[in-house]
Design an enzyme around this catalytic site. Structure first.
Site, PDB file in Angstrom:
ATOM      1  N   SER A 124      26.482  26.116  53.854  1.00  0.00           N
ATOM      2  CA  SER A 124      25.663  25.876  55.040  1.00  0.00           C
ATOM      3  C   SER A 124      24.248  25.503  54.641  1.00  0.00           C
ATOM      4  O   SER A 124      23.717  26.009  53.633  1.00  0.00           O
ATOM      5  CB  SER A 124      25.635  27.171  55.863  1.00  0.00           C
ATOM      6  N   TYR A 148      23.755  36.188  56.427  1.00  0.00           N
ATOM      7  CA  TYR A 148      24.827  35.184  56.393  1.00  0.00           C
ATOM      8  C   TYR A 148      24.541  34.144  55.299  1.00  0.00           C
ATOM      9  O   TYR A 148      25.395  33.823  54.468  1.00  0.00           O
ATOM     10  CB  TYR A 148      24.950  34.520  57.772  1.00  0.00           C
ATOM     11  N   LYS A 152      26.525  33.060  51.690  1.00  0.00           N
ATOM     12  CA  LYS A 152      26.942  31.691  51.336  1.00  0.00           C
ATOM     13  C   LYS A 152      26.351  31.299  49.984  1.00  0.00           C
ATOM     14  O   LYS A 152      27.027  30.695  49.153  1.00  0.00           O
ATOM     15  CB  LYS A 152      26.510  30.701  52.417  1.00  0.00           C
TER      16      LYS A 152
HETATM   17  P1  NAD Z   1      35.384  29.579  62.839  1.00  0.00           P
HETATM   18  O1  NAD Z   1      35.026  31.009  63.014  1.00  0.00           O
HETATM   19  O2  NAD Z   1      35.778  28.777  64.023  1.00  0.00           O
HETATM   20  O3  NAD Z   1      36.536  29.446  61.748  1.00  0.00           O
HETATM   21  C1  NAD Z   1      36.698  30.374  60.699  1.00  0.00           C
HETATM   22  C2  NAD Z   1      38.169  30.735  60.618  1.00  0.00           C
HETATM   23  O4  NAD Z   1      38.341  31.708  59.582  1.00  0.00           O
HETATM   24  C3  NAD Z   1      38.704  31.364  61.908  1.00  0.00           C
HETATM   25  O5  NAD Z   1      39.922  30.763  62.271  1.00  0.00           O
HETATM   26  C4  NAD Z   1      38.885  32.834  61.549  1.00  0.00           C
HETATM   27  O6  NAD Z   1      39.950  33.438  62.267  1.00  0.00           O
HETATM   28  C5  NAD Z   1      39.180  32.736  60.066  1.00  0.00           C
HETATM   29  N1  NAD Z   1      38.859  33.976  59.346  1.00  0.00           N
HETATM   30  C6  NAD Z   1      37.729  34.717  59.447  1.00  0.00           C
HETATM   31  N2  NAD Z   1      37.803  35.769  58.621  1.00  0.00           N
HETATM   32  C7  NAD Z   1      38.990  35.677  57.987  1.00  0.00           C
HETATM   33  C8  NAD Z   1      39.641  36.468  56.997  1.00  0.00           C
HETATM   34  N3  NAD Z   1      39.075  37.584  56.516  1.00  0.00           N
HETATM   35  N4  NAD Z   1      40.850  36.079  56.557  1.00  0.00           N
HETATM   36  C9  NAD Z   1      41.448  34.960  57.040  1.00  0.00           C
HETATM   37  N5  NAD Z   1      40.892  34.187  57.985  1.00  0.00           N
HETATM   38  C10 NAD Z   1      39.664  34.541  58.439  1.00  0.00           C
HETATM   39  O7  NAD Z   1      34.144  28.893  62.080  1.00  0.00           O
HETATM   40  P2  NAD Z   1      33.868  27.356  61.802  1.00  0.00           P
HETATM   41  O8  NAD Z   1      32.708  26.953  62.635  1.00  0.00           O
HETATM   42  O9  NAD Z   1      35.113  26.580  61.840  1.00  0.00           O
HETATM   43  O10 NAD Z   1      33.321  27.475  60.309  1.00  0.00           O
HETATM   44  C11 NAD Z   1      34.175  27.298  59.187  1.00  0.00           C
HETATM   45  C12 NAD Z   1      33.370  27.601  57.929  1.00  0.00           C
HETATM   46  O11 NAD Z   1      32.244  26.752  57.877  1.00  0.00           O
HETATM   47  C13 NAD Z   1      32.858  29.026  57.847  1.00  0.00           C
HETATM   48  O12 NAD Z   1      32.965  29.465  56.513  1.00  0.00           O
HETATM   49  C14 NAD Z   1      31.402  28.886  58.249  1.00  0.00           C
HETATM   50  O13 NAD Z   1      30.609  29.881  57.676  1.00  0.00           O
HETATM   51  C15 NAD Z   1      31.062  27.522  57.699  1.00  0.00           C
HETATM   52  N6  NAD Z   1      29.973  26.853  58.412  1.00  0.00           N
HETATM   53  C16 NAD Z   1      30.034  26.708  59.760  1.00  0.00           C
HETATM   54  C17 NAD Z   1      28.986  26.096  60.437  1.00  0.00           C
HETATM   55  C18 NAD Z   1      28.995  25.970  61.942  1.00  0.00           C
HETATM   56  O14 NAD Z   1      27.929  25.811  62.530  1.00  0.00           O
HETATM   57  N7  NAD Z   1      30.128  26.004  62.608  1.00  0.00           N
HETATM   58  C19 NAD Z   1      27.884  25.619  59.725  1.00  0.00           C
HETATM   59  C20 NAD Z   1      27.853  25.793  58.335  1.00  0.00           C
HETATM   60  C21 NAD Z   1      28.906  26.408  57.688  1.00  0.00           C
HETATM   61  C1  WQD Z   2      19.781  25.082  66.885  1.00  0.00           C
HETATM   62  C2  WQD Z   2      18.450  24.950  67.611  1.00  0.00           C
HETATM   63  C3  WQD Z   2      17.420  27.070  68.064  1.00  0.00           C
HETATM   64  C4  WQD Z   2      20.507  28.498  70.815  1.00  0.00           C
HETATM   65  C5  WQD Z   2      22.850  28.130  62.587  1.00  0.00           C
HETATM   66  C6  WQD Z   2      23.119  28.632  61.195  1.00  0.00           C
HETATM   67  C7  WQD Z   2      23.736  27.551  60.345  1.00  0.00           C
HETATM   68  C8  WQD Z   2      24.968  26.974  61.005  1.00  0.00           C
HETATM   69  C9  WQD Z   2      24.624  26.469  62.363  1.00  0.00           C
HETATM   70  C10 WQD Z   2      26.830  28.450  60.469  1.00  0.00           C
HETATM   71  C11 WQD Z   2      17.380  25.902  67.074  1.00  0.00           C
HETATM   72  C12 WQD Z   2      17.802  26.388  69.357  1.00  0.00           C
HETATM   73  C13 WQD Z   2      19.762  27.746  69.930  1.00  0.00           C
HETATM   74  C14 WQD Z   2      19.998  28.754  72.124  1.00  0.00           C
HETATM   75  C15 WQD Z   2      18.044  27.455  71.566  1.00  0.00           C
HETATM   76  N1  WQD Z   2      25.990  27.950  61.241  1.00  0.00           N
HETATM   77  N2  WQD Z   2      18.562  27.226  70.301  1.00  0.00           N
HETATM   78  N3  WQD Z   2      18.784  28.218  72.437  1.00  0.00           N
HETATM   79  O1  WQD Z   2      20.065  28.176  63.918  1.00  0.00           O
HETATM   80  O2  WQD Z   2      20.010  25.704  63.298  1.00  0.00           O
HETATM   81  O3  WQD Z   2      21.868  27.106  62.522  1.00  0.00           O
HETATM   82  O4  WQD Z   2      24.066  27.568  63.110  1.00  0.00           O
HETATM   83  O5  WQD Z   2      27.030  28.260  59.331  1.00  0.00           O
HETATM   84  O6  WQD Z   2      24.089  28.090  59.126  1.00  0.00           O
HETATM   85  O7  WQD Z   2      21.918  29.071  60.608  1.00  0.00           O
HETATM   86  O8  WQD Z   2      21.747  26.543  64.902  1.00  0.00           O
HETATM   87  O9  WQD Z   2      22.652  26.076  67.133  1.00  0.00           O
HETATM   88  O10 WQD Z   2      21.731  28.373  66.649  1.00  0.00           O
HETATM   89  O11 WQD Z   2      20.167  26.460  66.845  1.00  0.00           O
HETATM   90  O12 WQD Z   2      16.961  27.012  71.903  1.00  0.00           O
HETATM   91  O13 WQD Z   2      20.621  29.446  72.937  1.00  0.00           O
HETATM   92  O14 WQD Z   2      18.640  25.315  68.980  1.00  0.00           O
HETATM   93  O15 WQD Z   2      16.205  27.755  68.195  1.00  0.00           O
HETATM   94  O16 WQD Z   2      16.146  25.229  67.172  1.00  0.00           O
HETATM   95  P1  WQD Z   2      20.785  26.916  63.663  1.00  0.00           P
HETATM   96  P2  WQD Z   2      21.647  26.907  66.441  1.00  0.00           P
END
Ligand code: NAD
Ligand code: WQD
Length: 340
Positions: A124, A148, A152
């Site tokens: 991330s 978090y 990562k």
């Molecule tokens: P998500 O929660 O929708 O998907 C994660 C999946 O992993 C889910 O299906 C959940 O059931 C499964 N899971 C969780 N813990 C588990 C465990 N212990 N064993 C087996 N399965 C498990 O999340 P996502 O948005 O699809 O994100 C996928 C990956 O990408 C995550 O590692 C997340 O940290 C990373 N990521 C997400 C974002 C985002 O904003 N969505 C941004 C950056 C990184």
């Molecule tokens: C985006 C913008 C908020 C919610 C996080 C994690 C990153 C990745 C994505 C998992 C910011 C603003 C948000 C709301 C708002 N996730 N906001 N009202 O914080 O950039 O990133 O999620 O891996 O690792 O750090 O994403 O969507 O929460 O926020 O005003 O109800 O929207 O302040 O400027 P962020 P976000």
């Protein structure tokens, strides 16, 4: 290729599965459904007619995971399974390290036992922390300012060390910026449990009538309109990058790191206006104080992914908001039935 997809039932996992199966790959999904529904996988089947297998398993269950990996014998692993809430991680550090770091250790052990040496990892942009310069490139120092992000960064370190210690090992670390949007069919999308922490799922639930108003976290940042700027990337573009990373991993060794974004910054107010255009009406929003830990601006340099993976984001802001609204309006309660 035979690909083991951990967390394949989740938001990014389902979209990636559709791309993988569409490109002729085969998959075994390993998911505990800790944060997803098996109904999401039914939609993947519906969209692909593709064949994939499922092992309902927690990645920390070393015995079951090792058995599943040994039986399937994947050529590569895409590792999505993890916990992803910044807010929750501030209260449950041990759970976050357990799933995101110890879970990755368990996965590497299971891979070693079956002779699989290729892994694509979901990292991330939050690993960078406060920007020292923008756009973030992959050499920007890592300084995550939440638990978090620490998990990562720790998992990245673990994978880097692992990849350096054996023949034929490759770790591709993909640093996602802000994934948003939904599948073009409107049949798959993000379906968060509880109150969404992220901007787009929250906004989508406001538009669907499930939440009263968007709370804008701060309009006093040093940005043109005062609201936070992020690099939003369409989940389908992100999914395609995983297929490109698989191809790369087949010929590379060691650790490769790539940012995945569009390179374009969009403010909260700009995003709200774009989403209102997609929905066709104004949405209630009110300004609140800044959310602790938020940075003013985040933006990716994606030159490296473009150069080395031959990948670039193709979908723009309109595709993101339109696809999100198509999904949310057709599935206001996500994959579940509405509450009675
Ligand atoms: P998500 O929660 O929708 O998907 C994660 C999946 O992993 C889910 O299906 C959940 O059931 C499964 N899971 C969780 N813990 C588990 C465990 N212990 N064993 C087996 N399965 C498990 O999340 P996502 O948005 O699809 O994100 C996928 C990956 O990408 C995550 O590692 C997340 O940290 C990373 N990521 C997400 C974002 C985002 O904003 N969505 C941004 C950056 C990184
Ligand atoms: C985006 C913008 C908020 C919610 C996080 C994690 C990153 C990745 C994505 C998992 C910011 C603003 C948000 C709301 C708002 N996730 N906001 N009202 O914080 O950039 O990133 O999620 O891996 O690792 O750090 O994403 O969507 O929460 O926020 O005003 O109800 O929207 O302040 O400027 P962020 P976000």
């Amino acid at each position: 290729m035979k690909v083991l997809v951990t967390g394949g039932a989740g938001y990014i996992g389902t979209h990636t599965l559709v791309e993988l199966l569409g490109q002729g790959h085969e998959a075994l999904v390993v998911d505990s459904f800790a944060n997803s529904s098996s109904k999401a996988l039914d939609r993947v089947r519906e969209l692909t007619n593709g064949h994939f297998e499922l092992a309902e398993c927690d990645i920390r269950d070393t015995a079951r995971l090792t058995e599943a990996v040994a039986r399937y014998r994947p050529d590569a692993v895409i590792h999505f399974a993890g916990l992803k809430s910044v807010g929750e991680s501030a209260k449950n550090a041990v759970d976050y390290y357990d799933v995101n770091v110890a879970g990755t250790v368990a996965l590497l052990r299971a891979m070693e036992a079956s002779g699989c040496g290729r892994i694509i990892f979901s990292s991330s942009a939050t690993v960078y922390g406060e920007p020292r310069y923008l756009p973030f490139d992959e050499d920007h120092p890592l300084s995550p300012n939440n638990v978090y992000g620490q998990t990562k960064a720790t998992a990245e370190r673990l994978l880097t060390d692992w990849a350096s210690q054996g023949e034929g090992r490759t770790a591709v670390l993909l640093r996602y910026f802000n994934p948003v949007g939904a599948h073009a069919s409107g049949r798959m999308g993000e379906d968060p449990r509880g109150v969404p922490e992220n901007l787009m799922p929250f906004l989508a639930q406001v538009a669907a009538g499930r939440r009263e108003a968007l709370r804008i976290w701060g309009d006093d940042y040093p940005t043109p309109d005062g609201t936070g700027i992020r690099d939003y990337i369409h989940v389908t573009d992100l999914a395609r990058a995983h297929v490109a990373a698989l191809d790369k991993a087949a010929t590379a060794a060691g650790t490769l790191v790539y940012n995945l974004g569009t390179g374009r910054g969009v403010s909260v107010k700009e995003m709200l206006a774009a989403f209102e255009r997609a929905v066709g009406r104004k949405l209630p929003a009110e300004v609140h104080p800044r959310r602790p830990g938020d940075i003013a601006e985040s933006r990716a340099s994606c030159d490296k992914a473009n150069r080395e993976l031959g990948w670039r984001a193709e979908l723009g802001l309109d595709d993101m908001v339109r696809s999100l609204w198509a999904w949310q309006s057709a599935n206001p309660w996500g994959y579940e039935a509405p509450p009675r």
